[in-house]
Design a protein around this motif. Structure first.
Motif, PDB file in Angstrom:
ATOM      1  N   VAL A   8      31.735  43.317 158.782  1.00  0.00           N
ATOM      2  CA  VAL A   8      33.179  44.026 157.954  1.00  0.00           C
ATOM      3  C   VAL A   8      32.998  44.186 156.400  1.00  0.00           C
ATOM      4  N   TYR A   9      32.974  45.356 156.017  1.00  0.00           N
ATOM      5  CA  TYR A   9      33.128  45.365 154.228  1.00  0.00           C
ATOM      6  C   TYR A   9      34.095  46.329 154.138  1.00  0.00           C
ATOM      7  N   LYS A  10      34.553  46.313 152.755  1.00  0.00           N
ATOM      8  CA  LYS A  10      35.727  47.092 152.188  1.00  0.00           C
ATOM      9  C   LYS A  10      35.113  48.544 152.327  1.00  0.00           C
ATOM     10  N   ASN A  11      35.888  49.467 152.386  1.00  0.00           N
ATOM     11  CA  ASN A  11      35.534  50.907 152.643  1.00  0.00           C
ATOM     12  C   ASN A  11      35.235  51.251 151.354  1.00  0.00           C
ATOM     13  N   SER A  12      35.717  50.862 149.976  1.00  0.00           N
ATOM     14  CA  SER A  12      35.115  51.416 148.907  1.00  0.00           C
ATOM     15  C   SER A  12      33.591  50.550 148.574  1.00  0.00           C
ATOM     16  N   MET A  13      33.404  49.692 148.997  1.00  0.00           N
ATOM     17  CA  MET A  13      32.298  48.937 148.752  1.00  0.00           C
ATOM     18  C   MET A  13      31.096  49.957 149.412  1.00  0.00           C
ATOM     19  N   LEU A  14      31.475  50.222 150.893  1.00  0.00           N
ATOM     20  CA  LEU A  14      30.650  50.830 151.426  1.00  0.00           C
ATOM     21  C   LEU A  14      30.277  52.353 150.927  1.00  0.00           C
ATOM     22  N   GLU A  15      31.428  53.054 150.413  1.00  0.00           N
ATOM     23  CA  GLU A  15      31.386  54.367 149.766  1.00  0.00           C
ATOM     24  C   GLU A  15      30.395  54.091 148.598  1.00  0.00           C
ATOM     25  N   PHE A  16      30.540  53.200 147.684  1.00  0.00           N
ATOM     26  CA  PHE A  16      29.694  52.931 146.559  1.00  0.00           C
ATOM     27  C   PHE A  16      28.171  52.744 147.100  1.00  0.00           C
TER      28      PHE A  16
ATOM     29  N   LEU B  29      28.134  59.532 155.570  1.00  0.00           N
ATOM     30  CA  LEU B  29      29.213  58.448 156.599  1.00  0.00           C
ATOM     31  C   LEU B  29      30.363  58.240 155.659  1.00  0.00           C
ATOM     32  N   GLY B  30      30.488  58.631 154.305  1.00  0.00           N
ATOM     33  CA  GLY B  30      31.571  58.229 153.427  1.00  0.00           C
ATOM     34  C   GLY B  30      32.960  58.995 154.011  1.00  0.00           C
ATOM     35  N   GLN B  31      32.859  60.132 154.616  1.00  0.00           N
ATOM     36  CA  GLN B  31      34.044  60.707 155.283  1.00  0.00           C
ATOM     37  C   GLN B  31      34.591  60.081 156.319  1.00  0.00           C
ATOM     38  N   TYR B  32      33.788  59.117 157.025  1.00  0.00           N
ATOM     39  CA  TYR B  32      34.379  58.269 157.918  1.00  0.00           C
ATOM     40  C   TYR B  32      34.930  56.961 157.611  1.00  0.00           C
ATOM     41  N   LEU B  33      34.901  56.749 156.321  1.00  0.00           N
ATOM     42  CA  LEU B  33      35.284  55.466 155.805  1.00  0.00           C
ATOM     43  C   LEU B  33      36.935  55.493 155.420  1.00  0.00           C
ATOM     44  N   VAL B  34      37.697  55.551 156.921  1.00  0.00           N
ATOM     45  CA  VAL B  34      39.105  55.892 156.742  1.00  0.00           C
ATOM     46  C   VAL B  34      39.569  54.515 157.491  1.00  0.00           C
ATOM     47  N   GLY B  35      40.508  53.709 157.127  1.00  0.00           N
ATOM     48  CA  GLY B  35      40.994  52.620 157.792  1.00  0.00           C
ATOM     49  C   GLY B  35      39.890  51.627 158.050  1.00  0.00           C
ATOM     50  N   PRO B  36      40.466  50.594 159.011  1.00  0.00           N
ATOM     51  CA  PRO B  36      39.437  49.431 159.399  1.00  0.00           C
ATOM     52  C   PRO B  36      37.939  49.888 159.486  1.00  0.00           C
ATOM     53  N   THR B  37      37.106  49.566 158.963  1.00  0.00           N
ATOM     54  CA  THR B  37      35.640  49.802 159.368  1.00  0.00           C
ATOM     55  C   THR B  37      34.662  48.652 159.587  1.00  0.00           C
TER      56      THR B  37
END
Length: 162
Positions: A53-61, A71-79
């Motif tokens: 589990v990572y923070k969505n903001s970290m995954l987005e960067f 994949l960025g468009q799917y980073l909403v809610g717990p991921t």
């Protein structure tokens, strides 16, 4: 260490894992119990899959300006992210199998062999048998006609001998 540097370390860790991964699956694991998560993680380790589990903001960067950017468009809610390093369908297959008993597991998206899939697409990928099984099926399909032909030739030879 300043907060920005700490975040950069995490982003670099994610990028490193993405570079080595043959497939990536995003999952919503809200409601998974600790016991279920422990069983799931053990199965992932056995299959050479990294599940974290990572923070969505970290995954987005981390996915920004990479092949995984979609994949960025799917980073909403717990991921939760599952990165497969060996068999491309391993992570998706394990999640699909476990989601039958652990109803809280839901596919969000996935990335396999350079193609981005939504939840339905990655679930379809999950049902593809492993490479070894596909190869054995292929070899079996080659063997069957040859065996039938060999038996036919043998019967013809026996009938001529009589």
């Amino acid at each position: 260490m300043p907060k920005i540097e700490q975040k950069q370390v995490v982003i670099n860790e994610i990028k490193g894992k993405l570079d080595k991964a043959v497939s990536v699956v995003l999952v919503d694991a809200r409601g998974v119990t600790v016991e279920q998560d422990t069983v799931l993680r053990r199965k992932f380790r056995e299959a050479d899959v990294d599940y974290k589990v990572y923070k969505n903001s970290m995954l987005e960067f981390a996915v920004k300006d990479t092949q995984f950017e979609g994949l960025g468009q799917y980073l909403v809610g717990p991921t939760t992210i599952a990165l497969s390093y060996g068999e491309a369908t391993a992570a998706a297959a394990i999640i699909a199998k476990e989601s039958k008993t652990v109803k809280a597991l839901e596919f969000k998206a996935g990335f396999v062999d350079g193609v981005l899939y939504d939840a339905v697409g990655i679930e379809t990928i999950a049902n593809i048998p492993p490479k070894e099984e596909l190869l054995s099926r292929l070899l079996g399909s080659f063997k069957s006609p040859m065996s039938t032909f060999a038996r036919l030739i043998d019967q013809v030879a026996q009938s001529k001998a009589e």
